[in-house]
Design a protein around this motif. Structure first.
Motif, PDB file in Angstrom:
ATOM      1  N   ALA A 196      -4.864   7.646  -0.598  1.00  0.00           N
ATOM      2  CA  ALA A 196      -6.024   6.806  -0.913  1.00  0.00           C
ATOM      3  C   ALA A 196      -5.604   5.390  -1.264  1.00  0.00           C
ATOM      4  CB  ALA A 196      -6.812   7.427  -2.061  1.00  0.00           C
ATOM      5  N   GLN A 197      -4.508   5.245  -1.996  1.00  0.00           N
ATOM      6  CA  GLN A 197      -4.069   3.905  -2.383  1.00  0.00           C
ATOM      7  C   GLN A 197      -3.536   3.127  -1.187  1.00  0.00           C
ATOM      8  OE1 GLN A 197      -1.437   5.000  -5.544  1.00  0.00           O
ATOM      9  NE2 GLN A 197      -3.056   5.058  -7.089  1.00  0.00           N
ATOM     10  N   LEU A 198      -2.829   3.789  -0.290  1.00  0.00           N
ATOM     11  CA  LEU A 198      -2.398   3.120   0.944  1.00  0.00           C
ATOM     12  C   LEU A 198      -3.602   2.768   1.805  1.00  0.00           C
ATOM     13  CD1 LEU A 198       0.754   5.216   1.925  1.00  0.00           C
ATOM     14  CD2 LEU A 198       0.704   2.867   1.101  1.00  0.00           C
ATOM     15  N   ALA A 199      -4.569   3.683   1.863  1.00  0.00           N
ATOM     16  CA  ALA A 199      -5.775   3.413   2.652  1.00  0.00           C
ATOM     17  C   ALA A 199      -6.555   2.236   2.081  1.00  0.00           C
ATOM     18  CB  ALA A 199      -6.657   4.665   2.696  1.00  0.00           C
ATOM     19  N   SER A 200      -6.570   2.099   0.758  1.00  0.00           N
ATOM     20  CA  SER A 200      -7.292   0.970   0.157  1.00  0.00           C
ATOM     21  C   SER A 200      -6.612  -0.350   0.504  1.00  0.00           C
ATOM     22  CB  SER A 200      -7.370   1.147  -1.358  1.00  0.00           C
ATOM     23  OG  SER A 200      -6.081   1.105  -1.935  1.00  0.00           O
ATOM     24  N   CYS A 201      -5.267  -0.363   0.549  1.00  0.00           N
ATOM     25  CA  CYS A 201      -4.565  -1.585   0.954  1.00  0.00           C
ATOM     26  C   CYS A 201      -4.919  -1.962   2.395  1.00  0.00           C
ATOM     27  CB  CYS A 201      -3.054  -1.391   0.815  1.00  0.00           C
ATOM     28  SG  CYS A 201      -2.465  -1.141  -0.867  1.00  0.00           S
ATOM     29  N   LEU A 202      -4.909  -0.975   3.266  1.00  0.00           N
ATOM     30  CA  LEU A 202      -5.250  -1.238   4.662  1.00  0.00           C
ATOM     31  C   LEU A 202      -6.713  -1.631   4.802  1.00  0.00           C
ATOM     32  CD1 LEU A 202      -4.063  -1.250   7.493  1.00  0.00           C
ATOM     33  CD2 LEU A 202      -4.655   1.153   7.715  1.00  0.00           C
ATOM     34  N   LEU A 203      -7.572  -1.028   3.989  1.00  0.00           N
ATOM     35  CA  LEU A 203      -8.991  -1.369   4.026  1.00  0.00           C
ATOM     36  C   LEU A 203      -9.218  -2.824   3.655  1.00  0.00           C
ATOM     37  CD1 LEU A 203     -12.008  -0.590   4.186  1.00  0.00           C
ATOM     38  CD2 LEU A 203     -11.837   0.146   1.800  1.00  0.00           C
ATOM     39  N   VAL A 204      -8.541  -3.297   2.616  1.00  0.00           N
ATOM     40  CA  VAL A 204      -8.687  -4.695   2.204  1.00  0.00           C
ATOM     41  C   VAL A 204      -8.247  -5.633   3.324  1.00  0.00           C
ATOM     42  CG1 VAL A 204      -7.813  -6.463   0.613  1.00  0.00           C
ATOM     43  CG2 VAL A 204      -8.483  -4.217  -0.251  1.00  0.00           C
ATOM     44  N   PHE A 205      -7.111  -5.321   3.944  1.00  0.00           N
ATOM     45  CA  PHE A 205      -6.613  -6.162   5.027  1.00  0.00           C
ATOM     46  C   PHE A 205      -7.584  -6.174   6.208  1.00  0.00           C
ATOM     47  CE2 PHE A 205      -4.023  -6.963   8.818  1.00  0.00           C
ATOM     48  CZ  PHE A 205      -3.388  -8.138   8.447  1.00  0.00           C
ATOM     49  N   ALA A 206      -8.110  -4.991   6.567  1.00  0.00           N
ATOM     50  CA  ALA A 206      -9.034  -4.908   7.697  1.00  0.00           C
ATOM     51  C   ALA A 206     -10.322  -5.678   7.421  1.00  0.00           C
ATOM     52  CB  ALA A 206      -9.355  -3.444   7.995  1.00  0.00           C
ATOM     53  N   MET A 226     -15.535   3.956   2.367  1.00  0.00           N
ATOM     54  CA  MET A 226     -14.852   2.819   1.762  1.00  0.00           C
ATOM     55  C   MET A 226     -14.919   2.879   0.235  1.00  0.00           C
ATOM     56  SD  MET A 226     -16.366   0.065   4.456  1.00  0.00           S
ATOM     57  CE  MET A 226     -16.868   0.759   6.026  1.00  0.00           C
ATOM     58  N   LEU A 227     -16.094   3.234  -0.298  1.00  0.00           N
ATOM     59  CA  LEU A 227     -16.204   3.383  -1.743  1.00  0.00           C
ATOM     60  C   LEU A 227     -15.335   4.530  -2.243  1.00  0.00           C
ATOM     61  CD1 LEU A 227     -20.052   2.894  -2.324  1.00  0.00           C
ATOM     62  CD2 LEU A 227     -18.207   1.269  -2.781  1.00  0.00           C
ATOM     63  N   ALA A 228     -15.306   5.622  -1.479  1.00  0.00           N
ATOM     64  CA  ALA A 228     -14.504   6.773  -1.895  1.00  0.00           C
ATOM     65  C   ALA A 228     -13.022   6.446  -1.922  1.00  0.00           C
ATOM     66  CB  ALA A 228     -14.764   7.951  -0.947  1.00  0.00           C
ATOM     67  N   VAL A 229     -12.565   5.670  -0.947  1.00  0.00           N
ATOM     68  CA  VAL A 229     -11.157   5.276  -0.924  1.00  0.00           C
ATOM     69  C   VAL A 229     -10.826   4.422  -2.139  1.00  0.00           C
ATOM     70  CG1 VAL A 229      -9.526   3.762   0.258  1.00  0.00           C
ATOM     71  CG2 VAL A 229     -10.753   5.487   1.542  1.00  0.00           C
ATOM     72  N   VAL A 230     -11.687   3.464  -2.457  1.00  0.00           N
ATOM     73  CA  VAL A 230     -11.445   2.590  -3.608  1.00  0.00           C
ATOM     74  C   VAL A 230     -11.452   3.386  -4.906  1.00  0.00           C
ATOM     75  CG1 VAL A 230     -12.340   0.633  -4.911  1.00  0.00           C
ATOM     76  CG2 VAL A 230     -12.364   0.573  -2.423  1.00  0.00           C
ATOM     77  N   VAL A 231     -12.445   4.274  -5.071  1.00  0.00           N
ATOM     78  CA  VAL A 231     -12.529   5.073  -6.300  1.00  0.00           C
ATOM     79  C   VAL A 231     -11.314   5.984  -6.436  1.00  0.00           C
ATOM     80  CG1 VAL A 231     -13.832   6.885  -7.472  1.00  0.00           C
ATOM     81  CG2 VAL A 231     -15.043   4.975  -6.415  1.00  0.00           C
TER      82      VAL A 231
END
Length: 554
Positions: free
Chosen positions: A253-263, A37-42
């Protein structure tokens, strides 16, 4: 006396060493769960704004809209089917109700993408349904309009059929635990049975129902196989397309961060509503809810309504897949397919063992040292259940690919040796992704069993000279064997069905049954895709059978 004191001192030292060892394992596991999760955000923050600006002007609005529509449709569908079926089998009696209250759990064995393959085979334009319509009605291809299965609505139906058991199981348990006092009081005040259900029983069961719906929502946003096969553009498909088709790691990574926030928002909402929404039985009497006997057309209607989810979610797809498999040229016992089965079993078995051992480390440390540190480790370990497999895959691939490239460049410069990719693309990194994704399920099963082990047992073992690890090995593990076997089975089956993380992270030329089914279906070889799908289904039935046994006992 000196010898006794020396022995006690040695026992205390071994106990402290064992506690530190368990604590190290727990913190390492928690760090491993937090890393992707940190890696996706960074990676998303350092990827620049050009990529996200391009996404905003092109595909991102479609991803947001489609994902939101899919979530709303699945939420409404799982709520309606799950709550309606739970209420009918709990509060009424009609012919076949005992069979249906167990059979309604069976669709849980299906991955949604396997259901999509089966229904596409019969409902698509060349399928048997439309072909029969054209032949019987003498229609041409443009003489009629048939609902398109490869659509957002079609994907929602597939997901509803396999995810409603989450809501059904939790709602049924909530209805069984309710007392009839409040319901009968509502009836005595002039409310009809439907009004009493809507105003009394349903609000009392709301925490359980909301938890089931939110679980279904999180599975929906994590789904990749169904939406990818149907061509539905969601965040899950966008991550895979950016990573492989466009080779744009920053976009992924940016798409994954959006999905991560929603999840994570969904996960926090689920825990918040579960923690705050409580209903208590204030009366001194707890009378079980009496079931009403249905007769005539009412019993037929109830049986039909409860049978439709079982028919569409399990019986019909199994029949279709068996027919497809018999007509295919795929040989399940060929050397190639035996390799797929071996790879699937190897990944699932290893991941299950690693995940359960990690769950034991985290759960036992929380038992040994209850406090802020152990509670935080347990909380971080549970985060993975809310994070889609594609997000975890991207979050692990980005830092370890950077590590491998940096190490290779350093070794080339200083020693003239190329180390290649040591971690990226390895089986162990894929197993780590599985561990992060499914650790919450194993931890829940372990903690459920641990709650039956009284703290006095720990005190008795320690007073007899057992270290913490000795207490775990000689007291806890023998008692918790059924719970641990359940956790192993759940993780094993989940890994067998997992698709996005496997597609992104699998080693070269290391395919599983799920990957083979997806590849054949993508090539429109649906008959061939039925063979690995049936094997996945057969394995998925194992935990469902355990759940059905528990439902039958209750």
């Amino acid at each position: 006396m000196a010898k006794i004191e020396l022995a006690e001192h040695g026992t205390r030292n071994r106990g402290a060493l064992g506690t530190r060892f368990v604590g190290c394992i727990a913190y390492i596991v928690a760090a491993a769960c937090l890393l992707p999760m940190l890696a996706v955000v960074v990676a998303a923050v350092t990827g620049g704004t050009d990529t996200i600006a391009h996404l905003l002007s092109t595909v991102l609005p479609e991803y947001v809209l489609t994902t939101a529509i899919l979530v709303l449709l699945v939420s409404a569908g799982t709520f309606s089917v799950g709550v309606g079926a739970a209420w009918l089998v709990t509060m009424t009696r009609f012919p076949g109700v005992r069979f249906l209250e167990i059979a309604l759990v069976l669709p849980l064995a299906f991955p949604a993408y396997v259901l999509a393959y089966a229904y596409t085979f019969i409902l698509d334009h060349p399928g048997i349904v439309q072909s029969t319509l054209r032949q019987v009605m003498d229609w041409g291809p443009r003489d009629y309009r048939f609902p398109e299965i490869r659509s957002t609505e079609g994907a929602a139906v597939m997901l509803i059929l396999v995810l409603y058991p989450y809501v059904y199981l939790l709602a049924r348990a909530a209805f069984l635990q309710q007392s009839a006092t409040a319901f009968l009081a509502a009836r005595a005040l002039g409310n009809s049975a439907w009004a009493a259900f809507w105003r009394v029983s349903l609000p009392m069961a709301r925490p359980a129902i909301a938890g089931g719906v939110l679980l279904a929502v999180m599975e929906t946003i994590a789904d990749f196989g169904t939406v990818a096969y149907f061509g539905v553009q969601t965040f899950a498909t966008g991550i895979y397309t950016s990573w492989f088709s466009m080779a744009d790691r920053a976009a992924a990574a940016q798409l994954a961060s959006c999905l991560l926030v929603f999840a994570l928002v969904m996960a926090v909402a689920e825990r918040t509503q579960r923690g705050k929404a409580k209903y208590y039985q204030t009366g001194k009497r707890h009378a079980g809810m009496g079931a009403a006997q249905l007769n005539g057309w009412q019993s037929v209607a109830a049986f039909t309504l409860c049978s439709i989810p079982v028919l569409l979610g399990f019986l019909l797809p199994v029949f279709i897949l068996v027919q497809m498999g018999m007509d295919s040229e795929q040989d399940l016992f060929s050397r190639r397919y035996l390799g797929f089965i071996r790879n699937s079993l190897l990944l699932a078995g290893t991941a299950a063992l690693v995940t359960v051992c990690a769950a034991i480390g985290v759960g036992f440390f929380q038992r040994l040292r209850p406090g802020r540190g152990s509670n935080m480790a347990a909380y971080l370990a549970r985060l993975g259940y809310a994070v889609p497999g594609g997000v975890i895959a991207v979050g692990l691939m980005v830092p370890f690919a950077m590590f491998d490239n940096t190490l290779d460049a350093w070794m080339r410069q200083n020693f003239g040796i190329s180390t290649g990719l040591l971690v990226t693309g390895s089986i162990w990194l894929l197993i780590a992704a599985y561990m992060v994704r499914f650790l919450a399920a194993a931890l829940s099963a372990y903690e459920g069993g641990l709650s039956t082990v009284h703290s006095n047992m720990d005190a008795a073992a320690r007073s007899l000279g057992q270290t913490p690890l000795g207490t775990l090995r000689r007291v806890h593990l023998p008692i918790l064997t059924p719970s641990l076997l359940t956790a192993l089975l759940i993780v094993f089956v989940d890994v067998m069905k997992e698709l996005p993380a496997t597609l992104i992270m699998r080693p070269f030329n290391f395919d599983t049954l799920a990957v083979q089914a997806y590849r054949l279906a993508s090539d429109e070889r649906l008959e061939g895709a039925a063979v690995p799908s049936l094997v996945i289904l057969a394995v998925g039935l194992l935990p469902v059978i355990l759940i059905c046994r528990q439902v039958g006992r209750r």
